[in-house]
Design an enzyme around this catalytic site. Structure first.
Site, mmCIF file in Angstrom:
data_model
loop_
_atom_site.group_PDB
_atom_site.id
_atom_site.type_symbol
_atom_site.label_atom_id
_atom_site.label_comp_id
_atom_site.label_asym_id
_atom_site.label_seq_id
_atom_site.Cartn_x
_atom_site.Cartn_y
_atom_site.Cartn_z
ATOM 1 N N ASP A 40 0.828 -1.193 0.000
ATOM 2 C CA ASP A 40 0.000 0.000 0.000
ATOM 3 C C ASP A 40 0.873 1.257 0.000
ATOM 4 O O ASP A 40 1.862 1.329 0.740
ATOM 5 C CB ASP A 40 -0.855 -0.050 1.287
ATOM 6 C CG ASP A 40 -1.935 1.006 1.337
ATOM 7 O OD1 ASP A 40 -2.711 1.094 0.380
ATOM 8 O OD2 ASP A 40 -1.998 1.735 2.348
ATOM 9 N N GLU A 98 1.466 -0.464 -5.051
ATOM 10 C CA GLU A 98 0.495 0.570 -5.380
ATOM 11 C C GLU A 98 1.275 1.879 -5.442
ATOM 12 O O GLU A 98 1.684 2.419 -4.408
ATOM 13 C CB GLU A 98 -0.595 0.674 -4.308
ATOM 14 C CG GLU A 98 -1.649 1.703 -4.685
ATOM 15 C CD GLU A 98 -2.280 2.436 -3.507
ATOM 16 O OE1 GLU A 98 -3.330 3.052 -3.683
ATOM 17 O OE2 GLU A 98 -1.706 2.429 -2.398
HETATM 18 C C1 GLC Z 1 -4.344 3.089 -0.378
HETATM 19 C C2 GLC Z 1 -5.552 2.188 -0.346
HETATM 20 C C3 GLC Z 1 -6.704 2.937 0.223
HETATM 21 C C4 GLC Z 1 -6.373 3.405 1.616
HETATM 22 C C5 GLC Z 1 -5.064 4.180 1.625
HETATM 23 C C6 GLC Z 1 -4.564 4.373 3.013
HETATM 24 O O1 GLC Z 1 -4.509 4.151 -1.235
HETATM 25 O O2 GLC Z 1 -5.801 1.676 -1.624
HETATM 26 O O3 GLC Z 1 -7.879 2.171 0.229
HETATM 27 O O4 GLC Z 1 -7.382 4.233 2.111
HETATM 28 O O5 GLC Z 1 -4.044 3.523 0.918
HETATM 29 O O6 GLC Z 1 -4.044 3.166 3.536
#
Ligand code: GLC
Ligand code: CA
Length: 566
Positions: A201, A243
């Site tokens: 993440d 991500e």
């Molecule tokens: C990422 C996740 C999202 C979350 C954020 C904070 O962007 O995809 O769902 O709110 O991180 O952890």
């Protein structure tokens, strides 16, 4: 290269255990329920599951606010249930990736509580503090409109703490060696319990420098190599899927020039331009994005997706392009979010039109990447815009037309099941679609099956074939003396296209025959070597180049030089 890198040609299915199936009847999905659905997933043909956060959490951000990294939240079951699940998945040849949320913890994490209470505690330095309110406290919010600042004062700590996301998600001081050691320990723990890797993440924020004096945060890319080395030393087939919604010019920083950093990244650049292409029937910016994200080490792979659990972020499009996507897919303000995106599910964006859904999925499965699909999209589930922010697209899976969509025996599911209207479980559910050969569910199963027999997409090299028609995308993939070719018409009307497959030398002859893998209309080139085809509105074609004896012609090693790339 030996094709051992499973992630290069996987089909990943992303799901949230709490929304999948509730076996014990308390209204919240659990691991026991998920385990009972593994045969469904196996039948669908997916090869890996990406499991959203399930660790102990106060759930103020759907589990992306973890308060204990080493436990399963009791609402979902126990560690014992988790291991039963990874074991059962493995028995079916399905790998499990889990979310690794270590940019921040929950403010209820004992580390943070202790850090607030005692300035001399070991955990104080694990977070990011400032005595005074930092000058940039009102900048850099990830959730504009909902999140007010990136620094919040804590009464007990008598100091300001940094939070890139919501104020209940204090950022970990990820540059701190002890924090890094702990992150590796967390990875090692879950690997031991049967996972094959992590969806990491918020990677750009994990590796960024943090602090009250940091004006221009800098990415510390070296950290990525450390994560990768650890993973591969622990278990050779373990991967990191990042991500990171970044610009193409930094992709190689994330993959590493030598393929020594992240194994996979989500391709946000292509995702956004793909939606623009679907909205405008102009695929030129999409082609640009495909070309810009083409360079990557041979061992690296893109993860491609249509919708995920967050909003469809359109922040990297031009204002004009973004407005076009809003107009086509999310015209009402309540469908939009954070000034940059659309929060709807895929099916309602296309008015439930199966032709357009198939087109979008056909593109997803044939773009140069490993496809990542979201639970419920295989049956065309809708959204519930009454739920706040991104929760609208996180409703329980619709299994049947029995009460609560067969999700739970409770009459009070924790998140309401969508009921009534065109997307209610009464109409849209897996059981009904099983009975109809042409349903989206059965179509998805067939397309996944075919995609697995087309390894060229995951392993090969792609060429965009020029057609002079901006609404039609023609792509060829080359791998080990085999070629496939895909045609997609993004427009609401039929188009006639003319193109040459573009193979030369000994292979030119093969290029004259295109065998359709999904239907009976094959194509033979004319005298001039060009194929001419009329493709219906939102039509798509999957072709084998040169006939079905391709497996008899496949070579055992990658060619040093690819056939002509146009
Ligand atoms: C990422 C996740 C999202 C979350 C954020 C904070 O962007 O995809 O769902 O709110 O991180 O952890
Ligand atoms: Ca339950």
């Amino acid at each position: 290269m030996i094709n051992d890198l499973w992630y290069k040609n996987a089909v990943i299915y992303c799901l949230s255990v709490g929304a999948y199936m509730d076996a014990n009847g308390d209204g919240i999905g659990d691991f026991t329920g998920l385990m009972r659905r593994l045969d469904y997933l196996h039948g669908l043909g997916i090869t890996a599951i990406w499991l959203m956060p399930f660790q102990v959490s106060p759930h103020r951000d759907d589990g992306y606010d973890v308060s204990d990294y080493y436990g399963v939240d009791p609402r979902y079951g126990t560690l014992g249930d988790f291991v039963e699940f990874t074991h059962a998945a493995k028995q079916r040849g399905i790998r499990v990736l889990i979310d690794l949320v270590i940019n921040h913890t929950s403010d209820q994490h004992p580390w943070f509580k202790e850090a607030c209470k005692d300035p001399n505690s070991k955990h104080r330095d694990w977070y990011v503090w400032s005595k005074k309110k930092p000058a940039n406290a009102n900048t850099g919010m990830v959730f504009p409109g909902v999140q007010k600042s990136t620094w919040t004062y804590d009464e007990q700590a008598k100091a300001w703490y940094f939070h890139r996301f919501y104020d209940f998600q204090p950022d970990l001081n990820t540059s701190h060696p002890e924090v890094q050691a702990e992150i590796l320990k967390i990875m090692g723990f879950w690997i031991q319990l049967g996972v094959s890797g992590f969806r990491m993440d918020a990677v750009p924020f994990i590796i960024s420098t943090k602090g009250p004096d940091v004006r221009e945060p800098e990415e510390q890319y070296d950290m990525l190599r450390m994560f990768r080395e650890f993973l591969q030393w622990r278990q050779g087939d373990c991967i990191a899927l990042a991500e990171a919604n970044v610009l193409p010019e930094t992709d190689l920083e994330y993959f590493g020039d030598d393929g020594d950093r992240m194994h996979m990244m989500f391709n946000f650049q292509v995702n956004q331009n793909l939606f623009y292409a679907l909205a405008s029937a102009d695929m030129r910016p999409l082609v640009k994005a495909l070309k810009a994200t083409k360079p990557r080490p041979a061992t690296a792979q893109w993860g491609m997706f249509l919708r995920n659990h967050d909003e469809l972020d359109l922040g990297r499009l031009t204002d004009e392009q973004r407005q076009a996507v809003f107009a086509a897919f999310g015209p009402d303000p309540e469908m939009q979010l954070y000034d940059r995106g659309i929060r709807r599910r895929l099916a309602p964006m296309f008015d439930g039109d199966q032709r357009r859904l198939e087109l979008a999925y056909s593109l997803l499965f044939t773009l140069p990447a490993t496809p990542v699909i979201r639970y419920g999209d295989e049956i065309g589930m809708g959204d519930n815009l009454k739920l706040p922010e991104r929760n609208c697209a996180r409703t329980p899976m619709q299994w049947s037309n029995e009460p609560q969509g067969g999700f739970t025996k409770s009459d009070k599911p924790h998140v309401p099941v969508i009921s009534g209207g065109p997307y209610g479980y009464e109409h849209v559910n897996a059981a009904i679609q099983r009975r109809h050969p042409e349903s989206l569910l059965n179509w998805t199963e067939r397309i996944i099956r075919m995609r697995k027999e087309v390894p060229e997409v995951g392993w090969g090299d792609f060429t965009v074939i020029p057609t002079r028609d901006p609404s039609v995308l023609v792509m060829r993939y080359d791998w080990r003396n085999n070629w496939v070719l895909f045609v997609h018409n993004l427009d609401a009307k039929p188009h006639e296209v003319r193109f040459s497959v573009g193979l030369d030398g000994d292979n030119a002859e093969h290029g004259k025959l295109l065998v359709n893998l999904l239907a009976e209309d094959h194509s033979r080139a004319g005298e001039d070597g060009n194929h001419r085809l009329v493709i219906e509105a939102y039509g798509y074609r999957w072709y084998r180049v040169g006939g079905l004896d391709y497996l008899l012609r496949r070579t055992e090693v990658d060619e040093p030089l690819h056939p002509k790339t146009g």
